[in-house]
Write a protein that holds these residues in place. Structure first.
Motif, PDB file in Angstrom:
ATOM      1  N   GLU A  75      30.392-104.838  28.863  1.00 18.19           N
ATOM      2  CA  GLU A  75      31.833-104.948  28.650  1.00 18.19           C
ATOM      3  C   GLU A  75      32.563-104.273  29.806  1.00 18.19           C
ATOM      4  O   GLU A  75      32.220-103.156  30.196  1.00 18.19           O
ATOM      5  N   ASP A  76      33.547-104.977  30.308  1.00 15.15           N
ATOM      6  CA  ASP A  76      34.351-104.471  31.434  1.00 15.15           C
ATOM      7  C   ASP A  76      35.758-104.166  30.926  1.00 15.15           C
ATOM      8  O   ASP A  76      36.579-105.062  30.761  1.00 15.15           O
ATOM      9  N   GLU A  77      36.035-102.895  30.660  1.00 17.65           N
ATOM     10  CA  GLU A  77      37.345-102.475  30.175  1.00 17.65           C
ATOM     11  C   GLU A  77      38.146-101.860  31.311  1.00 17.65           C
ATOM     12  O   GLU A  77      37.576-101.461  32.331  1.00 17.65           O
ATOM     13  N   PRO A  78      39.469-101.774  31.162  1.00 18.63           N
ATOM     14  CA  PRO A  78      40.287-101.242  32.265  1.00 18.63           C
ATOM     15  C   PRO A  78      39.907 -99.817  32.670  1.00 18.63           C
ATOM     16  O   PRO A  78      39.985 -99.471  33.855  1.00 18.63           O
ATOM     17  N   ASP A  79      39.519 -98.980  31.710  1.00 25.55           N
ATOM     18  CA  ASP A  79      39.243 -97.582  32.034  1.00 25.55           C
ATOM     19  C   ASP A  79      37.765 -97.230  32.037  1.00 25.55           C
ATOM     20  O   ASP A  79      37.408 -96.084  32.345  1.00 25.55           O
ATOM     21  N   ALA A  80      36.892 -98.152  31.695  1.00 30.28           N
ATOM     22  CA  ALA A  80      35.473 -97.817  31.620  1.00 30.28           C
ATOM     23  C   ALA A  80      34.635 -99.091  31.633  1.00 30.28           C
ATOM     24  O   ALA A  80      35.116-100.185  31.338  1.00 30.28           O
ATOM     25  N   ALA A 108      26.515-106.720  36.605  1.00 29.48           N
ATOM     26  CA  ALA A 108      25.893-107.806  35.853  1.00 29.48           C
ATOM     27  C   ALA A 108      24.681-108.371  36.580  1.00 29.48           C
ATOM     28  O   ALA A 108      23.683-108.752  35.955  1.00 29.48           O
ATOM     29  N   ALA A 109      24.756-108.398  37.929  1.00 29.88           N
ATOM     30  CA  ALA A 109      23.618-108.912  38.692  1.00 29.88           C
ATOM     31  C   ALA A 109      22.412-107.996  38.588  1.00 29.88           C
ATOM     32  O   ALA A 109      21.272-108.456  38.688  1.00 29.88           O
ATOM     33  N   LEU A 110      22.640-106.703  38.383  1.00 28.66           N
ATOM     34  CA  LEU A 110      21.526-105.770  38.225  1.00 28.66           C
ATOM     35  C   LEU A 110      20.926-105.830  36.826  1.00 28.66           C
ATOM     36  O   LEU A 110      19.734-105.571  36.647  1.00 28.66           O
ATOM     37  N   LEU A 111      21.742-106.168  35.837  1.00 30.64           N
ATOM     38  CA  LEU A 111      21.250-106.201  34.461  1.00 30.64           C
ATOM     39  C   LEU A 111      20.645-107.549  34.081  1.00 30.64           C
ATOM     40  O   LEU A 111      19.803-107.620  33.175  1.00 30.64           O
ATOM     41  N   ALA A 112      21.072-108.611  34.744  1.00 35.40           N
ATOM     42  CA  ALA A 112      20.604-109.954  34.370  1.00 35.40           C
ATOM     43  C   ALA A 112      19.087-110.111  34.436  1.00 35.40           C
ATOM     44  O   ALA A 112      18.494-110.781  33.575  1.00 35.40           O
ATOM     45  N   PRO A 113      18.374-109.503  35.436  1.00 35.71           N
ATOM     46  CA  PRO A 113      16.907-109.682  35.469  1.00 35.71           C
ATOM     47  C   PRO A 113      16.182-109.128  34.251  1.00 35.71           C
ATOM     48  O   PRO A 113      15.014-109.470  34.032  1.00 35.71           O
ATOM     49  N   HIS A 114      16.830-108.280  33.463  1.00 37.98           N
ATOM     50  CA  HIS A 114      16.182-107.760  32.260  1.00 37.98           C
ATOM     51  C   HIS A 114      16.050-108.829  31.169  1.00 37.98           C
ATOM     52  O   HIS A 114      15.252-108.663  30.235  1.00 37.98           O
ATOM     53  N   ALA A 115      16.839-109.884  31.267  1.00 35.55           N
ATOM     54  CA  ALA A 115      16.808-110.920  30.230  1.00 35.55           C
ATOM     55  C   ALA A 115      15.463-111.641  30.240  1.00 35.55           C
ATOM     56  O   ALA A 115      14.845-111.850  31.288  1.00 35.55           O
ATOM     57  N   ALA A 165      32.511-110.883  37.859  1.00 38.89           N
ATOM     58  CA  ALA A 165      31.698-109.758  38.321  1.00 38.89           C
ATOM     59  C   ALA A 165      32.257-108.439  37.778  1.00 38.89           C
ATOM     60  O   ALA A 165      33.466-108.250  37.677  1.00 38.89           O
ATOM     61  N   VAL A 166      31.353-107.530  37.434  1.00 33.47           N
ATOM     62  CA  VAL A 166      31.728-106.186  36.982  1.00 33.47           C
ATOM     63  C   VAL A 166      31.366-105.234  38.120  1.00 33.47           C
ATOM     64  O   VAL A 166      30.201-104.859  38.293  1.00 33.47           O
ATOM     65  N   LEU A 167      32.366-104.864  38.899  1.00 34.04           N
ATOM     66  CA  LEU A 167      32.124-104.103  40.112  1.00 34.04           C
ATOM     67  C   LEU A 167      32.119-102.605  39.836  1.00 34.04           C
ATOM     68  O   LEU A 167      32.993-102.071  39.166  1.00 34.04           O
ATOM     69  N   LEU A 168      31.095-101.956  40.357  1.00 36.10           N
ATOM     70  CA  LEU A 168      30.974-100.500  40.337  1.00 36.10           C
ATOM     71  C   LEU A 168      30.443-100.054  41.690  1.00 36.10           C
ATOM     72  O   LEU A 168      29.823-100.850  42.407  1.00 36.10           O
ATOM     73  N   GLU A 169      30.676 -98.800  42.017  1.00 39.31           N
ATOM     74  CA  GLU A 169      30.064 -98.262  43.225  1.00 39.31           C
ATOM     75  C   GLU A 169      28.546 -98.377  43.117  1.00 39.31           C
ATOM     76  O   GLU A 169      27.976 -98.270  42.027  1.00 39.31           O
ATOM     77  N   ALA A 170      27.897 -98.589  44.242  1.00 43.69           N
ATOM     78  CA  ALA A 170      26.470 -98.890  44.236  1.00 43.69           C
ATOM     79  C   ALA A 170      25.653 -97.812  43.531  1.00 43.69           C
ATOM     80  O   ALA A 170      24.754 -98.111  42.735  1.00 43.69           O
ATOM     81  N   ALA A 171      25.969 -96.540  43.803  1.00 40.78           N
ATOM     82  CA  ALA A 171      25.195 -95.459  43.194  1.00 40.78           C
ATOM     83  C   ALA A 171      25.356 -95.451  41.684  1.00 40.78           C
ATOM     84  O   ALA A 171      24.391 -95.291  40.929  1.00 40.78           O
ATOM     85  N   ALA A 172      26.588 -95.643  41.212  1.00 37.89           N
ATOM     86  CA  ALA A 172      26.842 -95.651  39.768  1.00 37.89           C
ATOM     87  C   ALA A 172      26.173 -96.851  39.109  1.00 37.89           C
ATOM     88  O   ALA A 172      25.579 -96.735  38.025  1.00 37.89           O
ATOM     89  N   ALA A 173      26.245 -98.014  39.750  1.00 41.32           N
ATOM     90  CA  ALA A 173      25.634 -99.208  39.173  1.00 41.32           C
ATOM     91  C   ALA A 173      24.114 -99.059  39.097  1.00 41.32           C
ATOM     92  O   ALA A 173      23.489 -99.451  38.098  1.00 41.32           O
ATOM     93  N   ALA A 174      23.505 -98.489  40.137  1.00 39.84           N
ATOM     94  CA  ALA A 174      22.054 -98.316  40.130  1.00 39.84           C
ATOM     95  C   ALA A 174      21.611 -97.355  39.034  1.00 39.84           C
ATOM     96  O   ALA A 174      20.627 -97.603  38.332  1.00 39.84           O
ATOM     97  N   GLU A 175      22.343 -96.266  38.859  1.00 34.22           N
ATOM     98  CA  GLU A 175      21.993 -95.297  37.815  1.00 34.22           C
ATOM     99  C   GLU A 175      22.176 -95.901  36.424  1.00 34.22           C
ATOM    100  O   GLU A 175      21.361 -95.685  35.525  1.00 34.22           O
ATOM    101  N   LEU A 176      23.246 -96.655  36.241  1.00 30.73           N
ATOM    102  CA  LEU A 176      23.488 -97.271  34.941  1.00 30.73           C
ATOM    103  C   LEU A 176      22.421 -98.318  34.627  1.00 30.73           C
ATOM    104  O   LEU A 176      21.920 -98.418  33.497  1.00 30.73           O
ATOM    105  N   ALA A 177      22.039 -99.100  35.630  1.00 32.64           N
ATOM    106  CA  ALA A 177      20.984-100.096  35.427  1.00 32.64           C
ATOM    107  C   ALA A 177      19.651 -99.423  35.113  1.00 32.64           C
ATOM    108  O   ALA A 177      18.875 -99.904  34.274  1.00 32.64           O
TER     109      ALA A 177
END
Length: 407
Positions: A335-340, A279-286, A298-310
């Motif tokens: 959206e933060d779901e249990p499996d994705a 969420a912290a990576l996506l918020a600046p797009h607003a 917080a929606v936690l992901l591994e750094a590499a995955a979060a950077a690619e998704l952002a």
């Protein structure tokens, strides 16, 4: 484990290594069988001491060369020739040390089934052609030892001949399959590297060239000429990205920067090590034309995955700014779901006409194919695009939490 020098040990695996190990065991086991058979019938031989001398040589040869058939590098042509010679000498020597009655009665030769190991070594080393030569020589030696083509002799000869040639052919097919697989893996690795570099180029160089072309055309004069040159370089670079392999020059820092009526897209930041808040990576797009909504935690992901998704979200917003028109609005839903983890980017633009994405990919415009779908595929996720002409476009980015990148 690594050796003391600090360099990792490189272990080469091959489809034929199990065959070499099996052949090593076969030679030892069949030697034991031949020795037991000779000892059981020792007093029935005409010249038992001559047979014992040969069995001693055979035992010493097998003991000294047991590791020569553990790999194709150790099993040389000279060794195979010597191994086959010892087997043939043992078969022919049987006519001297054994009685004609026992030979006619179907008694085993001195090396017995140990001879098959020499033929199998030829098959594994040189394929079916070497196997055919080795088995033919053994067949001739058995026919000479027996004196006549008896039924059991012919049966054993055909069995060794057919089985060795079949094994040699299987080894050749396995080697060809291994080479094909290695070539396919190299092509796949090169393709993935090309796609990764193409994403970086699309997010950086191509966007800057497009911006220079638009601004230069708008300003006119000398700037228009600069814009024209930037447009030509953009086309050439898109063609290279779409059709050719790019050399590896390291890993450039990923960023997505484009200019348009709505202003620049915030550059993607270098992700820290360990889990980080998506969420912290996506918020600046607003901004005035982009709304962001997500969970309160917080929606936690591994750094590499979060950077690619952002970065994929940034590419989707860039498409909105370029193609949705002035005044178009965009919404980001996290959206933060249990499996994705799911990120949806929606706009109220005119939508994408049918077939437009395929046309863009053929033209070398790889924004959706590489910057969005390529990134999600590398993460083990998916990117679904839904667009209805006149009703806007929606892009759903899904990263499963069970994937390696998403942990």
């Amino acid at each position: 484990m690594t050796p003391r020098s600090g360099k990792p040990r490189v272990v080469r695996m091959s489809v034929e290594l199990p065959l070499w190990r099996a052949l090593t065991g076969y030679r030892v086991l069949t030697l034991g069988y031949a020795l037991a058979l000779f000892a059981f019938n020792y007093h029935e031989y005409v010249h038992p001491l001559g047979g014992a001398l040969y069995m001693g040589v055979l035992t010493l040869w097998t003991a000294l060369t047991w590791n020569r058939v553990s790999s194709p590098e150790r099993c040389t042509k000279r060794f195979l020739a010597a191994d086959l010679t010892i087997a043939l000498v043992g078969v022919l020597l049987t006519t001297v040390v054994d009685s004609p009655e026992r030979i006619d009665g179907g008694a085993a030769t001195l090396p017995s089934i140990w001879t098959g190991g020499a033929v199998l070594g030829c098959a594994i080393k040189g394929g079916w052609r070497w196997a055919a030569v080795g088995s033919t020589l053994v067949a001739l030696a058995n026919l000479v030892e027996r004196g006549s083509p008896a039924r059991d002799t012919v049966h054993n000869v055909l069995l060794v001949w057919v089985s060795s040639i079949a094994i040699g052919y299987i080894v050749e097919v396995a080697r060809a399959s291994e080479r094909t697989l290695a070539r396919a893996l190299r092509i796949e690795a090169a393709t993935r590297e090309r796609e990764r570099l193409a994403r970086d180029i699309h997010d950086g160089v191509l966007q800057v060239l497009a911006m220079v072309q638009r601004r230069g055309t708008a300003l006119g004069g000398e700037a228009a000429e600069l814009g024209r040159m930037a447009g030509e370089q953009e086309i050439a670079l898109r063609t290279l990205v779409a059709g050719g392999l790019l050399p590896v020059r390291g890993t450039p820092e990923r960023y997505a920067e484009a200019a348009g009526p709505a202003g620049p897209v915030p550059p993607a930041r270098r992700a820290p090590e360990g889990p980080c808040d998506l969420a912290a990576l996506l918020a600046p797009h607003a901004g005035p034309d982009v709304s962001f909504a997500g969970p309160g935690t917080a929606v936690l992901l591994e750094a590499a995955a979060a950077a690619e998704l952002a970065a994929a979200v940034g590419a989707a917003l860039d498409n909105v700014r370029k193609h949705a028109g002035d005044g178009a609005r965009a919404w980001i839903l996290l959206e933060d779901e249990p499996d994705a983890v799911i990120v949806t980017v929606r706009d109220d633009g005119p939508g994408i006409p049918d077939g437009r994405l395929a046309d863009a990919e053929r033209e070398g415009r790889m924004g959706v194919a590489l910057s969005i779908r390529g990134r999600l595929r590398d993460l083990g996720g998916s990117a679904e695009l839904l667009s209805v002409p006149g009703q806007g476009t929606e892009v759903e980015l899904r990263v499963p939490r069970g994937s390696e990148a998403g942990r």
